[in-house]
Design an enzyme around this catalytic site. Structure first.
Site, PDB file in Angstrom:
ATOM      1  N   LYS A 112       0.864  -1.183   0.000  1.00  0.00           N
ATOM      2  CA  LYS A 112       0.000   0.000   0.000  1.00  0.00           C
ATOM      3  C   LYS A 112       0.893   1.223   0.000  1.00  0.00           C
ATOM      4  CE  LYS A 112      -4.528   0.677   0.282  1.00  0.00           C
ATOM      5  NZ  LYS A 112      -5.592  -0.242  -0.139  1.00  0.00           N
TER       6      LYS A 112
HETATM    7  P1  NAD Z   1     -12.925   7.333  -2.637  1.00  0.00           P
HETATM    8  O1  NAD Z   1     -11.904   8.385  -2.471  1.00  0.00           O
HETATM    9  O2  NAD Z   1     -13.482   7.070  -3.980  1.00  0.00           O
HETATM   10  O3  NAD Z   1     -14.141   7.609  -1.631  1.00  0.00           O
HETATM   11  C1  NAD Z   1     -13.961   7.831  -0.269  1.00  0.00           C
HETATM   12  C2  NAD Z   1     -15.264   8.343   0.326  1.00  0.00           C
HETATM   13  O4  NAD Z   1     -15.118   8.466   1.741  1.00  0.00           O
HETATM   14  C3  NAD Z   1     -15.658   9.715  -0.194  1.00  0.00           C
HETATM   15  O5  NAD Z   1     -17.053   9.771  -0.387  1.00  0.00           O
HETATM   16  C4  NAD Z   1     -15.248  10.646   0.949  1.00  0.00           C
HETATM   17  O6  NAD Z   1     -15.996  11.828   0.990  1.00  0.00           O
HETATM   18  C5  NAD Z   1     -15.559   9.756   2.138  1.00  0.00           C
HETATM   19  N1  NAD Z   1     -14.893  10.178   3.359  1.00  0.00           N
HETATM   20  C6  NAD Z   1     -13.604  10.549   3.515  1.00  0.00           C
HETATM   21  N2  NAD Z   1     -13.362  10.918   4.773  1.00  0.00           N
HETATM   22  C7  NAD Z   1     -14.543  10.765   5.442  1.00  0.00           C
HETATM   23  C8  NAD Z   1     -14.936  10.984   6.777  1.00  0.00           C
HETATM   24  N3  NAD Z   1     -14.092  11.421   7.699  1.00  0.00           N
HETATM   25  N4  NAD Z   1     -16.233  10.715   7.123  1.00  0.00           N
HETATM   26  C9  NAD Z   1     -17.117  10.261   6.199  1.00  0.00           C
HETATM   27  N5  NAD Z   1     -16.784  10.056   4.915  1.00  0.00           N
HETATM   28  C10 NAD Z   1     -15.518  10.293   4.549  1.00  0.00           C
HETATM   29  O7  NAD Z   1     -12.267   6.000  -2.014  1.00  0.00           O
HETATM   30  P2  NAD Z   1     -12.660   4.477  -2.302  1.00  0.00           P
HETATM   31  O8  NAD Z   1     -11.743   3.969  -3.326  1.00  0.00           O
HETATM   32  O9  NAD Z   1     -14.123   4.351  -2.471  1.00  0.00           O
HETATM   33  O10 NAD Z   1     -12.211   3.796  -0.914  1.00  0.00           O
HETATM   34  C11 NAD Z   1     -13.053   3.794   0.222  1.00  0.00           C
HETATM   35  C12 NAD Z   1     -12.612   2.674   1.161  1.00  0.00           C
HETATM   36  O11 NAD Z   1     -12.637   1.427   0.465  1.00  0.00           O
HETATM   37  C13 NAD Z   1     -11.185   2.819   1.710  1.00  0.00           C
HETATM   38  O12 NAD Z   1     -11.130   2.267   3.011  1.00  0.00           O
HETATM   39  C14 NAD Z   1     -10.373   1.948   0.757  1.00  0.00           C
HETATM   40  O13 NAD Z   1      -9.169   1.500   1.329  1.00  0.00           O
HETATM   41  C15 NAD Z   1     -11.360   0.814   0.538  1.00  0.00           C
HETATM   42  N6  NAD Z   1     -11.123   0.021  -0.676  1.00  0.00           N
HETATM   43  C16 NAD Z   1     -11.139   0.599  -1.907  1.00  0.00           C
HETATM   44  C17 NAD Z   1     -10.961  -0.198  -3.032  1.00  0.00           C
HETATM   45  C18 NAD Z   1     -11.038   0.370  -4.432  1.00  0.00           C
HETATM   46  O14 NAD Z   1     -11.043  -0.427  -5.377  1.00  0.00           O
HETATM   47  N7  NAD Z   1     -11.138   1.650  -4.637  1.00  0.00           N
HETATM   48  C19 NAD Z   1     -10.714  -1.565  -2.888  1.00  0.00           C
HETATM   49  C20 NAD Z   1     -10.720  -2.131  -1.612  1.00  0.00           C
HETATM   50  C21 NAD Z   1     -10.930  -1.326  -0.515  1.00  0.00           C
END
Ligand code: NAD
Length: 426
Positions: A112
């Site tokens: 990561k």
């Molecule tokens: P993203 O940046 O597309 O979305 C993140 C979301 O979280 C946004 O809507 C943002 O406004 C919100 N957010 C941020 N801080 C916040 C807070 N303090 N309170 C409430 N909402 C908040 O990111 P993503 O890719 O959707 O990732 C989200 C989660 O999923 C993370 O934990 C990431 O590690 C995990 N994840 C993502 C993927 C992927 O393929 N993108 C895969 C596995 C896991």
């Protein structure tokens, strides 16, 4: 939960994940030498790099790449751009990737990384220069055979296109198409795969469907709440919406909204794509974070950041199921409260593994210069998620443990076989 003396109040995410590993190691009788090897990341790469801003000032940024373990294959894991991201989070998230890939049967290791800054405060041109300079700073530490980044919080398809283009232009001969496999989650037109953008949300939905079938839980007409409406949260909500599940509460970094009649998740997704957040969306009432966690619903998908569901939130939640789209959203204390209240948790290591699974399909296509159809990707993903789920339920039954520990046991057992077969060099 443990807050270290040197950093009072800070959530120690790596310690939390390590406690799960220790518990699963105990449960499955993991040999001592593996309990010594597996906790420590193999490489911790820290870089500082200068970037010229639009106003011609030069700023220095701090970037990270933690390579946890590559016994199963090249390191693999997302790039996160967030002002609060730090070494402890990246170590935790990198190790989670190792357990996730092992559990789901993807031949990758865990990594990561990312940059400590807020991309929402910068112009697209600045974000492009920052990402390109970061990828350049990582140099040969990443590559299609060594370490393959992907999108995470604060990054997406466009970021991956810049990352890939920088790598292809600076490593080896320009035009080596196989080098496009240095990152996944790219737009389809530059070597991405159909189905990657929604893959993590799709995987969450497969886990929920599988759970619903096992529990004779009719999804149609049920209510959903989602925290974090980015890639993972929005796609999960849209896909569940297509099955008749109604999104009644939603939140992101700007606040929380409630609509008992249900939001049109697709329209909200379009709004966020244009506006950058849910703020100002007209069809819901603004509520507080506390009110959000007290909404009466059936399924909660945390899809924002770690450390969101502590004891207080767990006591407030009125749902039957929590499906972890985000990595590490439930604290151990929060999860204990949920268990006491018979609220089931589908853990991150399984629930959000759809992203890395389809990333693997993208990487295979890049290596073979192939383009798979969306239906092919979807069929493979469903089969792999269902296998992961089955493994989790079987082990939870065998060991009488939580779903989370069952996932860690599955991951450790696969790693153990590989270590025992390969031996320790020299
Ligand atoms: P993203 O940046 O597309 O979305 C993140 C979301 O979280 C946004 O809507 C943002 O406004 C919100 N957010 C941020 N801080 C916040 C807070 N303090 N309170 C409430 N909402 C908040 O990111 P993503 O890719 O959707 O990732 C989200 C989660 O999923 C993370 O934990 C990431 O590690 C995990 N994840 C993502 C993927 C992927 O393929 N993108 C895969 C596995 C896991």
């Amino acid at each position: 939960m443990a807050a270290r003396e040197d950093f009072p109040g800070r959530y120690q995410f790596f310690d939390v994940v390590q406690t799960y590993v220790d518990d699963a190691a105990e449960l499955s009788g993991l040999p001592t030498y593996l309990r010594r090897i597996l906790p420590a990341p193999q490489n911790e790469i820290l870089v500082h790099f200068p970037v010229r801003m639009d106003d011609q000032e030069v700023r220095v940024f701090k970037g990270y790449r933690i390579q946890h373990n590559n016994i199963l294959g090249p390191y693999k894991g997302g790039l996160r751009c967030h002002p609060q991201a730090g070494l402890d989070d990246f170590k935790a998230l990198a190790s989670l990737m190792t357990w996730k890939c092992s559990l789901i049967g993807v031949p990758f290791g865990g990594a990561k990384g990312g940059i400590k800054y807020d991309p929402t405060q910068h112009s697209p041109a600045e974000n492009e220069r920052i990402m390109r300079r970061f990828i350049h700073s990582l140099g040969t530490n990443i590559g299609p055979d060594t370490d393959i980044p992907a999108p995470d919080v604060g990054t997406g398809e466009q970021t991956m296109a810049w990352a890939m283009d920088t790598y292809v232009n600076t490593q080896g001969r320009n035009g080596n198409q196989a080098n496009r496999g240095v990152v996944t989650g790219k737009p389809v037109c530059v070597g991405g795969t159909p189905g990657r953008t929604k893959a993590t949300g799709q995987g969450v939905v497969h886990c929920i469907l599988d759970w619903a079938e096992r529990n004779a839980f009719e999804l149609e007409g049920k209510k959903l709440m989602v925290q974090g409406f980015g890639n993972v949260g929005s796609h999960t909500a849209v896909l569940l919406g297509q099955m008749g599940v109604s999104l009644v509460a939603v939140g992101d970094h700007t606040g929380y909204l409630y609509n008992p009649e249900g939001f049109n998740a697709y329209r909200l997704q379009e709004y966020v794509r244009k506006q950058g957040s849910i703020s100002g969306y007209p069809n819901g009432d603004v509520i507080t974070r506390e009110e959000f966690f007290a909404v009466s619903a059936d399924i909660f998908v945390p899809a924002a950041l770690e450390n969101q569901v502590g004891q207080e939130e767990a006591r407030a939640l009125k749902v039957r199921l929590v499906a972890e789209g985000a990595n590490g959203p439930c604290t151990p204390e929060g999860e204990k409260v949920l268990a006491d209240r018979s609220i089931e948790v589908l853990p991150d290591v399984l629930a959000n593994a759809g992203g890395v699974t389809v990333s693997y399909y993208e990487w295979v296509q890049n290596r073979r210069s192939e383009t798979w159809s969306l239906s092919d990707v979807e069929r493979r993903l469903e089969s792999q998620m269902r296998q992961g789920s089955k493994l989790m339920y079987d082990l939870a039954h065998r060991y009488g443990c939580s779903y989370r520990l069952a996932c860690y046991v599955a991951a450790l057992e696969r790693l153990k076989v590989v270590y025992e077969t390969r031996g320790i060099f020299p």
